[in-house]
Motif scaffolding. Structure first.
Motif, PDB file in Angstrom:
ATOM      1  N   ASN A  47       0.828  -1.206   0.000  1.00  0.00           N
ATOM      2  CA  ASN A  47       0.000   0.000   0.000  1.00  0.00           C
ATOM      3  C   ASN A  47       0.862   1.256   0.000  1.00  0.00           C
ATOM      4  N   LEU A  48       1.928   1.229   0.798  1.00  0.00           N
ATOM      5  CA  LEU A  48       2.827   2.375   0.829  1.00  0.00           C
ATOM      6  C   LEU A  48       3.483   2.595  -0.531  1.00  0.00           C
ATOM      7  N   PHE A  49       3.839   1.479  -1.200  1.00  0.00           N
ATOM      8  CA  PHE A  49       4.458   1.579  -2.521  1.00  0.00           C
ATOM      9  C   PHE A  49       3.482   2.179  -3.535  1.00  0.00           C
ATOM     10  N   LYS A  50       2.200   1.772  -3.452  1.00  0.00           N
ATOM     11  CA  LYS A  50       1.208   2.286  -4.390  1.00  0.00           C
ATOM     12  C   LYS A  50       0.926   3.765  -4.163  1.00  0.00           C
ATOM     13  N   LYS A  51       1.008   4.198  -2.898  1.00  0.00           N
ATOM     14  CA  LYS A  51       0.719   5.591  -2.591  1.00  0.00           C
ATOM     15  C   LYS A  51       1.905   6.515  -2.868  1.00  0.00           C
ATOM     16  N   SER A  52       3.084   5.949  -3.041  1.00  0.00           N
ATOM     17  CA  SER A  52       4.269   6.766  -3.266  1.00  0.00           C
ATOM     18  C   SER A  52       4.233   7.380  -4.666  1.00  0.00           C
ATOM     19  N   SER A  53       5.096   8.369  -4.868  1.00  0.00           N
ATOM     20  CA  SER A  53       5.135   9.063  -6.158  1.00  0.00           C
ATOM     21  C   SER A  53       5.763   8.179  -7.235  1.00  0.00           C
ATOM     22  N   PHE A  88       9.856   4.384  -9.178  1.00  0.00           N
ATOM     23  CA  PHE A  88      10.899   4.073 -10.157  1.00  0.00           C
ATOM     24  C   PHE A  88      12.255   3.920  -9.473  1.00  0.00           C
ATOM     25  N   SER A  89      12.546   4.777  -8.506  1.00  0.00           N
ATOM     26  CA  SER A  89      13.840   4.714  -7.824  1.00  0.00           C
ATOM     27  C   SER A  89      14.016   3.365  -7.136  1.00  0.00           C
ATOM     28  N   LEU A  90      12.975   2.890  -6.460  1.00  0.00           N
ATOM     29  CA  LEU A  90      13.073   1.604  -5.757  1.00  0.00           C
ATOM     30  C   LEU A  90      13.210   0.446  -6.744  1.00  0.00           C
ATOM     31  N   LEU A  91      12.381   0.450  -7.780  1.00  0.00           N
ATOM     32  CA  LEU A  91      12.440  -0.632  -8.761  1.00  0.00           C
ATOM     33  C   LEU A  91      13.774  -0.626  -9.509  1.00  0.00           C
ATOM     34  N   ALA A  92      14.229   0.556  -9.900  1.00  0.00           N
ATOM     35  CA  ALA A  92      15.510   0.654 -10.612  1.00  0.00           C
ATOM     36  C   ALA A  92      16.655   0.193  -9.726  1.00  0.00           C
ATOM     37  N   LEU A  93      16.593   0.528  -8.432  1.00  0.00           N
ATOM     38  CA  LEU A  93      17.642   0.107  -7.502  1.00  0.00           C
ATOM     39  C   LEU A  93      17.699  -1.411  -7.398  1.00  0.00           C
ATOM     40  N   VAL A  94      16.525  -2.036  -7.318  1.00  0.00           N
ATOM     41  CA  VAL A  94      16.481  -3.503  -7.232  1.00  0.00           C
ATOM     42  C   VAL A  94      17.023  -4.133  -8.514  1.00  0.00           C
ATOM     43  N   TYR A 151      22.623   3.867 -12.468  1.00  0.00           N
ATOM     44  CA  TYR A 151      21.444   4.172 -11.641  1.00  0.00           C
ATOM     45  C   TYR A 151      21.263   5.681 -11.502  1.00  0.00           C
ATOM     46  N   MET A 152      22.360   6.403 -11.259  1.00  0.00           N
ATOM     47  CA  MET A 152      22.259   7.852 -11.116  1.00  0.00           C
ATOM     48  C   MET A 152      21.802   8.508 -12.418  1.00  0.00           C
ATOM     49  N   ALA A 153      22.291   7.983 -13.548  1.00  0.00           N
ATOM     50  CA  ALA A 153      21.867   8.537 -14.841  1.00  0.00           C
ATOM     51  C   ALA A 153      20.374   8.295 -15.067  1.00  0.00           C
ATOM     52  N   LEU A 154      19.918   7.081 -14.795  1.00  0.00           N
ATOM     53  CA  LEU A 154      18.497   6.777 -14.950  1.00  0.00           C
ATOM     54  C   LEU A 154      17.647   7.617 -14.000  1.00  0.00           C
ATOM     55  N   PHE A 155      18.145   7.743 -12.760  1.00  0.00           N
ATOM     56  CA  PHE A 155      17.410   8.537 -11.772  1.00  0.00           C
ATOM     57  C   PHE A 155      17.301   9.993 -12.231  1.00  0.00           C
ATOM     58  N   GLY A 156      18.402  10.546 -12.758  1.00  0.00           N
ATOM     59  CA  GLY A 156      18.368  11.924 -13.229  1.00  0.00           C
ATOM     60  C   GLY A 156      17.408  12.115 -14.392  1.00  0.00           C
ATOM     61  N   ILE A 157      17.425  11.161 -15.324  1.00  0.00           N
ATOM     62  CA  ILE A 157      16.518  11.267 -16.483  1.00  0.00           C
ATOM     63  C   ILE A 157      15.063  11.226 -16.041  1.00  0.00           C
ATOM     64  N   VAL A 158      14.747  10.256 -15.178  1.00  0.00           N
ATOM     65  CA  VAL A 158      13.353  10.115 -14.738  1.00  0.00           C
ATOM     66  C   VAL A 158      12.940  11.288 -13.844  1.00  0.00           C
ATOM     67  N   ARG A 159      13.892  11.769 -13.007  1.00  0.00           N
ATOM     68  CA  ARG A 159      13.552  12.919 -12.164  1.00  0.00           C
ATOM     69  C   ARG A 159      13.211  14.132 -13.015  1.00  0.00           C
TER      70      ARG A 159
END
Length: 325
Positions: A7-13, A18-24, A206-214
């Protein structure tokens, strides 16, 4: 624990998810790549040491063996000659065991005399050597020859074909035990290097993907805010147009009296622009001849049946001079 997390994951932005999934995903990819590279590089290092040891033994022993030594276990005197040569020129801190096999799987020489004359099945490594190729694997003497009194230590077990000069026929097998501890520091350094390089690469990705998505998320938020603003403006304009349409219908249906017309205008103005008060003045030749307000105020009541100069009211005079609101 799973449902609250879900539920917390669904309510998150979107960015957080994306950050959590990309990290995994990046972590799993990095672990798989690290493990695969370490295995490949470690095997390459082992094969390099194996070929080096095999070349060394072949160079020294081939000139001191004959095909008759491989038909059966040599006589004791001949075994002693081979053993003395092996101990003097081959066995050292790297090579800790040398075993010579014939094609039938019989040990014709070993620096462990208890094994001489024994026969063992032809395993995969020895079969590879009989095909003329060098093979290497990590094992221990006790695993290969059960029952022998040998310290259970990890070694690189090398199998190399015995081919005498002038012949391509494989007449036997060299089995060489190479001390793994000699290259373990190099293997450990290689593993650390792979972990650092792949880890840094995964972090940068990961940082590059995070920056693009951010950036994309930020632009999406701005776009949504702009669309909401435009929607509110459009809704406001639609309400104003609807109000003007209602005014026009009301004017069309009313009697052609100026005071009734002004009354409709001020009432609709108050409703449309959500003001607290609206007033309309009728000015002829600089004189105020009429006044309609909503709601009715004292100002307009005082002007009933009177003729007042517009110049007496500064705000009216300013509007008349500028001809604009």
């Amino acid at each position: 624990m799973i449902n609250p997390f879900g539920n917390l994951f669904k309510k998150s932005s979107l960015l957080t998810r994306f950050s959590l999934l990309a990290l995994v995903v990046v972590t799993i990819m990095a672990v798989v790549i690290i493990w695969s590279l370490q295995r490949i590089l470690e095997q390459n290092m082992i094969n390099q040491e194996a070929h080096s040891a095999a070349d060394q033994v072949e160079t020294l022993l081939n000139n001191n063996l004959s095909s008759s030594d491989l038909t059966d276990a040599p006589y004791p005197a001949r075994s002693q000659q081979i053993d003395a040569f092996v101990h003097e020129y081959i066995l050292h801190e790297h090579v800790i065991r040398v075993v010579i096999w014939n094609r039938s799987g019989q040990i014709v020489y070993s620096n462990n005399e208890e094994l001489i004359g024994q026969t063992f099945p032809i395993d995969k490594g020895r079969a590879t050597a009989l095909d003329g190729q060098v093979s290497a694997d990590i094992s221990s003497p006790a695993e290969e020859h059960p029952g022998e009194n040998e310290q259970d230590k990890q070694v690189i077990m090398v199998h190399a074909p015995i081919q005498f000069q002038g012949s391509d026929e494989v007449q036997g097998i060299y089995e060489i035990y190479y001390d793994l501890s000699i290259i373990e520091p190099e293997i450990a350094a290689m593993r650390r290097f792979v972990v650092i390089i792949v880890g840094l690469g995964a972090l940068m990705m990961y940082m590059a993907l995070f920056g693009i998505v951010r950036n994309a998320s930020h632009n999406l938020v701005l776009t949504n805010e702009e669309n909401l603003r435009l929607f509110e403006e459009e809704r406001t304009r639609r309400s104003e147009l609807a109000a003007l349409y209602d005014i026009s219908r009301a004017l069309a249906s009313s009697l052609p009296k100026i005071d009734e017309t002004l009354d409709i205008i001020v009432r609709r103005a108050v409703e449309t622009i959500h003001s607290t008060f609206a007033c309309a003045f009728i000015i002829e030749n600089g004189n105020i001849t009429g006044c309609v307000s909503h709601p009715v105020r004292v100002l307009c009541r005082s002007l009933e049946n009177q003729c007042e100069l517009a110049a007496s009211m500064p705000f009216l005079q300013k509007v008349l001079e500028q001809a604009e609101p």
